[in-house]
Write an enzyme that holds these catalytic residues in place. Structure first.
Site, PDB file in Angstrom:
ATOM      1  N   ASP A 176      -2.291  -2.224   7.956  1.00 42.21           N
ATOM      2  CA  ASP A 176      -1.461  -1.983   6.779  1.00 42.21           C
ATOM      3  C   ASP A 176      -2.075  -0.839   6.002  1.00 42.21           C
ATOM      4  O   ASP A 176      -3.269  -0.542   6.129  1.00 42.21           O
ATOM      5  CB  ASP A 176      -1.379  -3.236   5.902  1.00 42.21           C
ATOM      6  CG  ASP A 176      -0.338  -3.105   4.795  1.00 42.21           C
ATOM      7  OD1 ASP A 176       0.593  -2.294   4.938  1.00 42.21           O
ATOM      8  OD2 ASP A 176      -0.446  -3.797   3.770  1.00 42.21           O
ATOM      9  N   SER A 177      -1.255  -0.200   5.176  1.00 40.33           N
ATOM     10  CA  SER A 177      -1.768   0.865   4.323  1.00 40.33           C
ATOM     11  C   SER A 177      -2.672   0.314   3.233  1.00 40.33           C
ATOM     12  O   SER A 177      -3.434   1.061   2.630  1.00 40.33           O
ATOM     13  CB  SER A 177      -0.609   1.633   3.683  1.00 40.33           C
ATOM     14  OG  SER A 177       0.183   0.759   2.894  1.00 40.33           O
ATOM     15  N   TYR A 188       1.614   4.295   1.062  1.00 40.82           N
ATOM     16  CA  TYR A 188       2.377   5.043   2.047  1.00 40.82           C
ATOM     17  C   TYR A 188       3.845   5.184   1.623  1.00 40.82           C
ATOM     18  O   TYR A 188       4.549   6.057   2.119  1.00 40.82           O
ATOM     19  CB  TYR A 188       2.354   4.317   3.395  1.00 40.82           C
ATOM     20  CG  TYR A 188       1.109   4.520   4.228  1.00 40.82           C
ATOM     21  CD1 TYR A 188      -0.067   5.036   3.697  1.00 40.82           C
ATOM     22  CD2 TYR A 188       1.110   4.176   5.578  1.00 40.82           C
ATOM     23  CE1 TYR A 188      -1.196   5.209   4.474  1.00 40.82           C
ATOM     24  CE2 TYR A 188      -0.009   4.346   6.367  1.00 40.82           C
ATOM     25  CZ  TYR A 188      -1.161   4.859   5.825  1.00 40.82           C
ATOM     26  OH  TYR A 188      -2.275   5.021   6.603  1.00 40.82           O
ATOM     27  N   CYS A 233       2.944  -3.218   8.156  1.00 38.43           N
ATOM     28  CA  CYS A 233       3.287  -2.356   7.031  1.00 38.43           C
ATOM     29  C   CYS A 233       4.716  -1.898   7.265  1.00 38.43           C
ATOM     30  O   CYS A 233       5.011  -1.276   8.300  1.00 38.43           O
ATOM     31  CB  CYS A 233       2.342  -1.153   6.981  1.00 38.43           C
ATOM     32  SG  CYS A 233       2.780   0.119   5.769  1.00 38.43           S
ATOM     33  N   GLU A 249      -0.925  -5.810  -7.064  1.00 38.67           N
ATOM     34  CA  GLU A 249      -2.308  -5.355  -6.932  1.00 38.67           C
ATOM     35  C   GLU A 249      -3.057  -5.354  -8.260  1.00 38.67           C
ATOM     36  O   GLU A 249      -4.287  -5.369  -8.274  1.00 38.67           O
ATOM     37  CB  GLU A 249      -2.333  -3.974  -6.282  1.00 38.67           C
ATOM     38  CG  GLU A 249      -1.820  -4.013  -4.847  1.00 38.67           C
ATOM     39  CD  GLU A 249      -2.182  -2.779  -4.051  1.00 38.67           C
ATOM     40  OE1 GLU A 249      -2.675  -1.793  -4.656  1.00 38.67           O
ATOM     41  OE2 GLU A 249      -1.964  -2.789  -2.826  1.00 38.67           O
ATOM     42  N   CYS A 281       8.636  -5.767   2.116  1.00 37.80           N
ATOM     43  CA  CYS A 281       7.292  -5.280   1.809  1.00 37.80           C
ATOM     44  C   CYS A 281       6.373  -6.485   1.819  1.00 37.80           C
ATOM     45  O   CYS A 281       6.705  -7.534   1.263  1.00 37.80           O
ATOM     46  CB  CYS A 281       7.244  -4.580   0.451  1.00 37.80           C
ATOM     47  SG  CYS A 281       5.565  -4.085  -0.052  1.00 37.80           S
ATOM     48  N   HIS A 333       3.747  -7.130   0.268  1.00 38.68           N
ATOM     49  CA  HIS A 333       3.234  -7.561  -1.041  1.00 38.68           C
ATOM     50  C   HIS A 333       4.165  -8.568  -1.722  1.00 38.68           C
ATOM     51  O   HIS A 333       3.733  -9.399  -2.505  1.00 38.68           O
ATOM     52  CB  HIS A 333       3.087  -6.360  -1.987  1.00 38.68           C
ATOM     53  CG  HIS A 333       1.877  -5.525  -1.764  1.00 38.68           C
ATOM     54  ND1 HIS A 333       1.704  -4.742  -0.651  1.00 38.68           N
ATOM     55  CD2 HIS A 333       0.767  -5.328  -2.533  1.00 38.68           C
ATOM     56  CE1 HIS A 333       0.545  -4.089  -0.739  1.00 38.68           C
ATOM     57  NE2 HIS A 333      -0.032  -4.434  -1.869  1.00 38.68           N
TER      58      HIS A 333
END
Length: 286
Positions: free
Chosen positions: A19-20, A51, A82, A167, A201, A203
């Site tokens: 993953d990025s 990304y 990702c 994050e 995504c 996240h």
């Protein structure tokens, strides 16, 4: 880990998960839950994240570098956990690069396994995609879903603030409500008939609590990890030659292109535990 690294008599050929940044840890967690016996290696390209807003060419370049790094670690199979890398780089790597690098190795993404699940979940035939700008702009989900199910209507909504919310540990705070509600309202303004939403995504599962607050009861939300894990298990069952190349010691290795300390701290958001990582410049060999 050091003991395994120094044990030259036992070669480790893990399944690579890329993953990025950190979001792919949600996919890795689901894969390990379903298949704990395998060895895994995770790489987060945290030094060059995000990304999502980068060009196709740059994402392809970065992703190819990571794939080659995994192959140097002994991986025969790499999962691009990702969505942006899957959308912007996977097809080219599969069709152009792999035949010249090693046609026996494989790189898989997260978009197709997710797309395959929608037909059994949607009754209205109207699907919503929430993702990064890069993923939505690429139209990859639209292409994959329509390739499998031509009659399904697909509508995307880019949510650029959702990753920073996660994050920065704001995903369960009151400040997140505005951004979650705003993008969901925009999605349903585009298509009020949507009854299934794909979180495009890795996240976004951490925002699930907020997302469900602002959805009608009849709307389902798909979190990718479960479907990617199930698809990977079926893939290995159908390809015993690949399964044989993946060692099964239950080991896990974490790498980052940025600070290992920061990676370990942030990873706890996604894994609910502390982990230790090593830094790599994409040239490190196990």
């Amino acid at each position: 880990m050091e003991e395994q690294n120094n044990n030259k008599s036992r070669e480790v050929t893990p399944i690579g998960v890329f993953d990025s940044g950190y979001g792919g840890l949600t996919v890795l967690s689901e894969i390990r839950t379903l298949m704990p016996e395998y060895d895994y290696i995770y790489l987060g390209d945290n030094a060059r994240t995000p990304y999502g807003s980068r060009s196709f060419e740059r994402v392809y370049q970065f992703t190819l570098e990571a794939v080659k790094w995994f192959f140097r670690q002994g991986c025969h199979l790499v999962i691009l956990a990702c969505n942006t890398a899957s959308a912007k780089a996977l097809r080219t790597i599969q069709q152009v690069d792999l035949p010249g690098i090693d046609p026996r190795k494989r790189v898989l993404g997260v978009i197709r396994p997710t797309a395959e699940s929608v037909a059994t979940l949607s009754e209205s035939g109207h699907i919503g995609i929430m993702g990064t700008e890069g993923t939505i702009r690429s139209g990859s989900y639209n292409l994959e879903i329509r390739k499998l199910y031509p009659d399904i209507t697909v509508t995307g909504e880019a949510c650029p603030m959702w990753v920073p919310l996660v994050e920065n540990r704001e995903y369960d705070k009151p400040g997140a409500d505005y951004f979650v509600q705003q993008h969901l309202e925009r999605l349903f303004e585009k298509d009020p008939l949507i009854d299934t939403i794909i979180l495009g995504c890795t996240h976004y599962p951490l925002l699930m609590g907020k997302i469900t607050q602002y959805l009608p009861e009849n709307v389902k939300v798909i979190s990718q990890g479960k479907y990617v894990a199930e698809s990977l298990k079926v893939y290995l069952q159908r390809h015993p030659e690949m399964d044989k190349n993946c060692t099964k010691n239950g080991g896990i290795y974490y790498f980052t292109t940025d600070s290992p300390e920061k990676f370990g701290e942030q990873a706890s958001i996604f894994l609910n535990k502390q982990i230790k990582a090593l830094q790599t410049n994409l040239e490190y060999k196990l």
